[in-house]
Design a protein around this motif. Structure first.
Motif, short mmCIF file in Angstrom:
data_model
loop_
_atom_site.label_atom_id
_atom_site.label_comp_id
_atom_site.label_asym_id
_atom_site.label_seq_id
_atom_site.Cartn_x
_atom_site.Cartn_y
_atom_site.Cartn_z
N ILE A 44 0.90 -1.33 -0.04
CA ILE A 44 0.00 0.23 0.01
C ILE A 44 0.79 1.10 -0.16
N LYS A 45 0.73 2.25 -0.74
CA LYS A 45 1.38 3.20 -1.06
C LYS A 45 0.33 4.71 -0.90
N TYR A 46 0.19 5.12 -0.02
CA TYR A 46 -0.81 6.00 0.18
C TYR A 46 -0.54 7.29 -0.53
N HIS A 47 0.62 7.71 -0.50
CA HIS A 47 0.91 8.85 -1.09
C HIS A 47 0.47 8.57 -2.74
N LEU A 48 0.64 7.58 -3.38
CA LEU A 48 0.23 7.26 -4.61
C LEU A 48 -1.15 6.68 -4.81
N LYS A 49 -1.73 6.49 -3.80
CA LYS A 49 -3.16 5.64 -3.69
C LYS A 49 -3.25 4.50 -4.45
N VAL A 50 -2.11 3.65 -4.44
CA VAL A 50 -2.06 2.37 -4.85
C VAL A 50 -1.74 1.29 -3.97
N ALA A 51 -2.10 0.06 -4.52
CA ALA A 51 -2.02 -1.18 -3.81
C ALA A 51 -1.90 -2.39 -4.59
N ARG A 52 -1.56 -3.51 -4.38
CA ARG A 52 -1.56 -4.79 -4.95
C ARG A 52 -2.32 -5.66 -4.25
N VAL A 53 -3.20 -6.47 -4.92
CA VAL A 53 -3.87 -7.45 -4.32
C VAL A 53 -3.51 -8.91 -4.84
N GLY A 54 -3.78 -9.78 -3.77
CA GLY A 54 -3.15 -11.21 -3.96
C GLY A 54 -4.14 -12.14 -3.16
N LEU B 248 -6.07 -0.19 -7.63
CA LEU B 248 -5.62 -1.79 -7.30
C LEU B 248 -4.91 -2.49 -8.56
N GLU B 249 -4.00 -3.08 -8.29
CA GLU B 249 -3.17 -3.69 -9.36
C GLU B 249 -3.05 -5.21 -8.93
N LEU B 250 -3.36 -6.32 -9.95
CA LEU B 250 -3.27 -7.93 -9.49
C LEU B 250 -2.30 -8.11 -10.71
N ASP B 251 -1.48 -9.18 -10.36
CA ASP B 251 -0.79 -9.55 -11.33
C ASP B 251 -0.88 -11.19 -11.13
N HIS B 252 -0.42 -11.75 -12.05
CA HIS B 252 -0.54 -13.25 -11.84
C HIS B 252 0.50 -13.89 -12.89
N ALA B 253 0.96 -15.20 -12.87
CA ALA B 253 1.83 -15.60 -13.73
C ALA B 253 1.14 -16.17 -15.14
N LEU B 254 1.95 -15.74 -16.42
CA LEU B 254 1.49 -15.83 -17.51
C LEU B 254 0.98 -17.48 -17.53
N GLY B 255 -0.50 -17.71 -18.16
CA GLY B 255 -0.80 -19.10 -18.33
C GLY B 255 -1.88 -19.30 -17.03
N ALA C 191 4.32 -12.22 -16.41
CA ALA C 191 3.09 -11.98 -15.67
C ALA C 191 2.10 -11.20 -16.37
N HIS C 192 0.75 -11.49 -16.34
CA HIS C 192 -0.19 -10.43 -16.75
C HIS C 192 -0.54 -9.30 -15.65
N LEU C 193 -0.72 -8.27 -15.97
CA LEU C 193 -1.14 -7.12 -15.18
C LEU C 193 -2.36 -6.68 -15.36
N HIS C 194 -3.14 -6.70 -14.23
CA HIS C 194 -4.65 -6.23 -14.27
C HIS C 194 -4.84 -5.20 -13.35
N ALA C 195 -5.62 -4.25 -13.41
CA ALA C 195 -5.88 -3.09 -12.67
C ALA C 195 -7.38 -2.58 -12.74
N ARG C 196 -7.68 -2.14 -11.61
CA ARG C 196 -9.06 -1.52 -11.26
C ARG C 196 -8.82 -0.18 -10.72
N LEU C 197 -9.74 0.91 -11.22
CA LEU C 197 -9.60 2.04 -10.68
C LEU C 197 -10.92 2.41 -9.78
N ALA C 198 -10.78 3.31 -8.73
CA ALA C 198 -12.03 3.66 -7.68
C ALA C 198 -12.98 4.16 -8.78
N THR C 199 -12.84 4.89 -9.92
CA THR C 199 -13.57 5.60 -10.97
C THR C 199 -14.12 4.46 -11.80
N ASP C 200 -13.72 3.14 -11.83
CA ASP C 200 -14.47 2.36 -12.66
C ASP C 200 -15.70 1.83 -12.04
N PRO C 201 -16.56 1.34 -13.01
CA PRO C 201 -17.98 0.88 -12.65
C PRO C 201 -17.86 -0.19 -11.69
#
Length: 199
Positions: free
Chosen positions: A99-109, A142-149, A184-194
């Protein structure tokens, strides 16, 4: 000098919804330690994940949970035990990490125990944790990554509104190794997304 956060970390409390109960892991609980060890030693988990510090026995499992509790106290990572809301049966884990509060970003797993797979546990837990991160932590991304495949993780991410953003070359460790890397594949979701529909 560390960047100054624009807010204090939210207290790590229980989350309820989608038939689940998410609560902090307890390193003093023999049951929690055993569940944590079993999850991280599961062959399917190890196929797709290689932690920096391997968990191989009860002692290393407890040390791992103590480290996560310390990260929660510092506000840098929040780890939840996923359980069935009706009977508190352990189902898996989900964390809001780096969690990086100054950038308002984190990763989920997340991971799910073998007997709980195929029941939408990861999808429901991710929806719940993401909502908490956006509303209580007031994060923007919020970012989410996972191994390719790892197609199951791809489907979970997309169901939960985490758009595929690209492939990260050599971004994570190869299975069981700390001296070789894989994409790895990178996925992300923003607070402004539906807000995705619930399961």
């Amino acid at each position: 000098m560390a960047p100054i956060r624009d807010q204090s970390p939210a207290p790590l409390t229980e989350l309820h919804g989608h038939g689940l109960r998410l609560r902090p892991w307890d390193a003093a609980s023999g049951s929690d330690v055993e569940t944590w060890l079993r999850g991280l030693r599961d062959p399917e988990f190890q196929r797709w994940n290689t932690p920096l510090r391997l968990v191989t026995d009860r002692r290393s499992a407890q040390e791992s949970l103590l480290a996560r509790a310390q990260s929660a106290t510092e506000g840098t990572s929040m780890s939840f035990r996923i359980a069935d809301a009706a009977d508190d049966t352990a189902l898996g884990h989900i964390g809001v990490n780096e969690i990086k509060y100054h950038l308002k970003v984190a990763r989920v797993g997340y991971w799910v125990l073998p007997e709980a797979r195929g029941q939408g546990v990861a999808t429901r837990a991710l929806l719940l944790a993401a909502h908490w991160a956006f509303t209580e932590l007031r994060l923007h991304r919020l970012e989410l990554d996972h191994a390719l495949g790892h197609d199951a993780s791809c489907r979970i991410a997309e169901r939960c509104g985490f758009a595929y953003e690209g492939t990260l070359r050599g971004a994570i460790f190869q299975e069981g190794r700390h001296d070789a890397f894989r994409d790895a594949h990178l996925h992300a979701r923003l607070a402004t997304d539906p807000e995705p529909e619930g399961p």
